[in-house]
Design a protein around this motif. Structure first.
Motif, PDB file in Angstrom:
ATOM      1  N   SER A 211      26.994   4.132  -2.618  1.00  0.00           N
ATOM      2  CA  SER A 211      27.033   2.958  -1.738  1.00  0.00           C
ATOM      3  C   SER A 211      26.813   1.713  -2.580  1.00  0.00           C
ATOM      4  CB  SER A 211      25.967   3.056  -0.650  1.00  0.00           C
ATOM      5  OG  SER A 211      24.664   3.031  -1.200  1.00  0.00           O
TER       6      SER A 211
ATOM      7  N   TYR B 146      27.754  -0.531   2.345  1.00  0.00           N
ATOM      8  CA  TYR B 146      26.728  -0.312   3.372  1.00  0.00           C
ATOM      9  C   TYR B 146      26.609  -1.489   4.334  1.00  0.00           C
ATOM     10  CZ  TYR B 146      23.587  -3.418   0.742  1.00  0.00           C
ATOM     11  OH  TYR B 146      23.027  -4.500   0.124  1.00  0.00           O
TER      12      TYR B 146
ATOM     13  N   LEU C 110      24.200   3.881   9.477  1.00  0.00           N
ATOM     14  CA  LEU C 110      24.185   4.546   8.171  1.00  0.00           C
ATOM     15  C   LEU C 110      24.161   6.062   8.306  1.00  0.00           C
ATOM     16  CD1 LEU C 110      21.707   2.228   6.220  1.00  0.00           C
ATOM     17  CD2 LEU C 110      24.184   2.394   5.902  1.00  0.00           C
TER      18      LEU C 110
ATOM     19  N   MET D 142      18.188   2.945   4.436  1.00  0.00           N
ATOM     20  CA  MET D 142      19.047   3.910   3.747  1.00  0.00           C
ATOM     21  C   MET D 142      18.313   5.227   3.535  1.00  0.00           C
ATOM     22  SD  MET D 142      22.055   4.488   2.544  1.00  0.00           S
ATOM     23  CE  MET D 142      22.904   2.950   2.088  1.00  0.00           C
TER      24      MET D 142
END
Length: 409
Positions: free
Chosen positions: A250, A272, A278, A301
């Motif tokens: 990412s 992202y 996510l 994340m």
């Protein structure tokens, strides 16, 4: 008069003693002649003589002591929230180009400086950390590449090229035991010297230790890397591909995503910032789950990754750049998944693996020369550009490893 003085100081800052001395002699002579030609007292020529004499004395003193002007980047005060360029200042003092008597220190001329995310926490008051806070009013310190000008240490001599912890300044006297222990002599000079701020320095060792030693990867495993286009991430992805893993990264822009896929050979990559969910994004790229997560970001994340880890997955916690500028860190809510999936999550510091540096060089140097591993740097010129370069890390402005070129050897 003013133009002459400005010209003198220009050459003084360039350490050009010969030209500076010649200009001072001319200025002194002009003042003497002007003073002699006046029938009545005129203070201006006399002032010129006094000023030129003072500067001549100052220059002689510098030459005798081997002193030079030393530009530095200092931290003005501890920082809260996102750092700004104004939190740092460019200043200068003088430094003697000799190691003090009875010192085992090493005096170096800095060539390249490394901008790294771990430097942000050092801009605030730290307690119980593995690194010390920067000291307000003093030069910032970090990894860099330098040339030895003088040495009181048996392991280094004048002319050696080294990498390790140094100051954000033109010249640094490295004396602390910790800094000397992590000062490495550069043996391979047939690659760019700037590489020793990245692929052949601390970031390279971080990628190597984190992936091979912490994650214990196996061929065919599924690997995810956050902040994948940075100094460490770009290497982890390439190491994983060489091993035969499926790799996804990412990053924070389309250009960086393209770089991951087209330059570094990642199987897939995503921005992202364009993903509202996510968790859903990771399920899209890893329908069977993630075996290895190389953690550089933290926060949301990390929370999403925890939901997508496979049984007995491994997480190498290298950094959490999303949290460095927050006064109150974000919480992580999915840690419970560590238990039923028997996930191993390890934090690690590169210092603990420096004993493997020779082994790493044996692996990485041939890969570089054969083109199996590529490395992208983002270089700015001049010490004065360092504050902007460092701040850019936290806004995603850099593409690849951020380097400041202070001087070309």
């Amino acid at each position: 008069m003013r133009a002459s003085i400005n010209l003198i100081f220009h050459f003084l800052k360039q350490h050009n003693w010969t030209v500076t001395r010649q200009l001072l002699e001319i200025l002194f002579l002009i003042g003497f002649v002007s003073s002699s030609s006046h029938t009545h007292y005129d203070p201006k020529p006399t002032s010129i003589i006094i000023y030129a004499s003072f500067l001549r004395l100052f220059l002689v003193t510098l030459e005798m002591a081997e002193m030079v002007i030393n530009k530095q980047v200092i931290l003005n005060n501890y920082v809260s929230g996102f750092p700004k360029e104004s939190d740092m200042s460019l200043t200068s003092n003088t430094i003697e180009l000799k190691v003090p008597l009875d010192s085992n220190g090493v005096l170096v001329k800095n060539l390249y400086l490394s901008c790294d995310p771990y430097m942000r926490p050092r801009m605030k008051k730290l307690e119980g950390s593995y690194v010390e806070s920067f000291k307000p009013g003093s030069p910032i310190s970090g990894y860099g590449v330098a040339k030895v000008l003088d040495s009181g240490h048996p392991g280094f001599k004048k002319g050696d090229l080294v990498w390790g912890m140094t100051g954000w300044e033109e010249y640094t006297l490295i004396e602390t035991p910790q800094s000397l222990l992590s000062l490495f002599k550069i043996q391979h000079t047939d690659v760019p010297l700037s590489y020793y701020t990245g692929i052949l320095g601390m970031p390279g060792m971080t990628a190597y230790a984190g992936f091979y030693e912490v994650c214990s990867p196996k061929r065919g495993e599924y690997v995810f890397i956050s902040a994948a286009s940075g100094a460490v991430g770009q290497l982890v992805g390439q190491f994983a591909k060489l091993l035969g893993c499926y790799v996804v990264g990412s990053a924070g822009s389309k250009d960086k995503v393209d770089l991951l896929k087209n330059k570094f050979g990642f199987d897939e990559a995503f921005n992202y910032k364009e993903e509202e969910d996510l968790n859903a994004a990771l399920k899209r790229y890893f329908p069977e789950g993630i075996d290895i997560y190389f953690e550089n970001v933290g926060g949301k994340m990390l929370d999403a990754v925890l939901l997508n880890m496979r049984l007995r997955g491994r997480i190498a916690a290298c950094g959490m750049i999303s949290q460095y500028n927050l006064d109150e860190p974000e919480g992580v809510y999915n840690l419970m998944t560590l238990i039923p999936k028997r996930i191993r999550m390890d934090g690690f510091l590169v210092f603990d693996y420096y004993h493997l540096y020779p082994k790493y060089l044996e692996m990485i140097i041939p890969h570089i020369k054969e083109g199996k591993i590529v490395y992208v740097e983002d270089t700015t010129e001049g010490l004065e550009s360092a504050p902007s370069a460092l701040i850019g890390l936290f806004f995603g402005r850099n593409v690849g490893k951020q380097v400041v070129a202070v001087a070309r050897e």
